[in-house]
Design an enzyme around this catalytic site. Structure first.
Site, short mmCIF file in Angstrom:
data_model
loop_
_atom_site.label_atom_id
_atom_site.label_comp_id
_atom_site.label_asym_id
_atom_site.label_seq_id
_atom_site.Cartn_x
_atom_site.Cartn_y
_atom_site.Cartn_z
N LYS A 1 0.83 -1.21 0.00
CA LYS A 1 0.00 0.00 0.00
C LYS A 1 0.87 1.25 0.00
O LYS A 1 1.76 1.40 0.84
CB LYS A 1 -0.88 0.03 1.25
CG LYS A 1 -2.18 -0.73 1.10
CD LYS A 1 -2.92 -0.76 2.41
CE LYS A 1 -4.17 0.08 2.39
NZ LYS A 1 -4.98 -0.14 3.60
N LEU A 2 0.57 2.14 -0.93
CA LEU A 2 1.30 3.40 -1.05
C LEU A 2 0.31 4.55 -1.06
O LEU A 2 -0.79 4.42 -1.62
CB LEU A 2 2.08 3.42 -2.38
CG LEU A 2 3.10 2.30 -2.62
CD1 LEU A 2 3.48 2.25 -4.10
CD2 LEU A 2 4.33 2.51 -1.76
#
Length: 305
Positions: free
Chosen positions: A110-111
């Protein structure tokens, strides 16, 4: 909750990990993460960072024992404007998963959906085959840039968009189909399907079951145990509100966003600008709290050795 509702996939974020790390049931994972960091050595700061990454991976690995699909693990929100930093941290998390026998096909990294985060996602996908989940996504510009970057999945937020409109407008309640968060995800879904983007649209951050039902037909939805419990009590037939066929008939125009155009279009959306920065600050604050907690372990651990 996972054992009860049997989801395909599951997601974590810094706030959820922080909450779980404070529960007695998961104390062993915290202890293991601290012990791992101590063994690696280095400065106190390095040990705390290593313990934090390890803890995220240990939670992810525990979740993966209970689901057939993938788990999402978040890169430190404090790297949200550091493309290279995010790439490095993502690769490190994948290495840590490998150490515990989990392949990268079962992980989504997740970014934050900042310009830098989206470009980090582009590199991770194309050069390293690391699948990314772009989070804290509030604007159409963010969604377009993610599609162009070829990331695996996006998590457009619904509830936090509604929160903003309720807090900043005169209208305090919305019918599900008129809900600004629902409308945002609907537009993104239609755009992706109309122009044949492979990126998965996973609606996230729900405040009520009405929002969930209004997005029936979306690729994926990530739903909290509390709302799953409410849904399980309802016995209504749902028909998809989002369909590829309808998406292909919609009148959206295809656009291309380079960095300048992205920053302009995103900046034009006041809600998205405020919620993205607020989301990064909140996740960063929880990362700091988690590190403080781990520091106690690292420091007290040192005194025993």
């Amino acid at each position: 909750a996972i054992d009860e509702y049997k989801p395909l996939d599951a997601t974590t974020n810094p706030s959820l990990i922080l909450a779980a790390a404070q529960m007695p049931a998961y104390q062993k994972l915290v202890d293991d993460a601290v012990a791992y960091a101590k063994k690696l050595g280095g400065s106190e700061e390095e040990q705390i960072k290593n313990a934090s990454d390890k803890l995220f991976v240990l939670f992810g690995a525990e979740i993966l024992k209970r689901i057939p699909g993938r788990v999402s693990t978040e890169v430190d929100a404090r790297l949200s404007f550091d493309k290279e930093g995010m790439i490095q941290r993502a690769r490190h998390l994948i290495d840590l998963y490998k150490e515990v026998g989990v392949g990268k096909d079962r992980i989504l990294i997740k970014l934050s959906s900042t310009w830098e985060g989206i470009q980090a996602g582009r590199v991770l996908e194309a050069e390293y085959g690391i699948h990314c989940n772009m989070t804290l996504l509030f604007s159409f510009a963010q969604a377009v840039a993610c599609a162009e970057a070829g990331v695996t999945l996006i998590s457009p937020f619904v509830g936090r968009i509604l929160d903003w409109y309720v807090a900043n407008g005169d209208k305090k309640t919305y019918e599900p189909s008129e809900d600004p968060g629902v409308k945002s995800v609907t537009k993104i879904y239609n755009y992706y399907k109309k122009f044949g983007y492979k990126t998965i649209v996973m609606g996230a951050s729900f405040r009520n079951t009405g929002q969930i039902k209004a997005l029936t037909g979306c690729d994926y939805l990530t739903i909290s145990p509390k709302l799953l419990a409410e849904l399980s009590k309802e016995h209504v037939k749902l028909t998809p509100t989002l369909t590829v066929k309808e998406a292909q008939a919609c009148n959206l125009e295809k656009i291309h966003l380079d960095e300048k155009a992205f920053r302009w279009h995103h900046n034009e959306d006041q809600m998205a600008v405020e919620k993205l920065s607020d989301g990064i600050r909140r996740f960063a604050a929880d990362a700091v709290k988690l590190e403080r907690m781990l520091k106690v372990g690292v420091v007290s651990h040192s005194s025993h050795v």
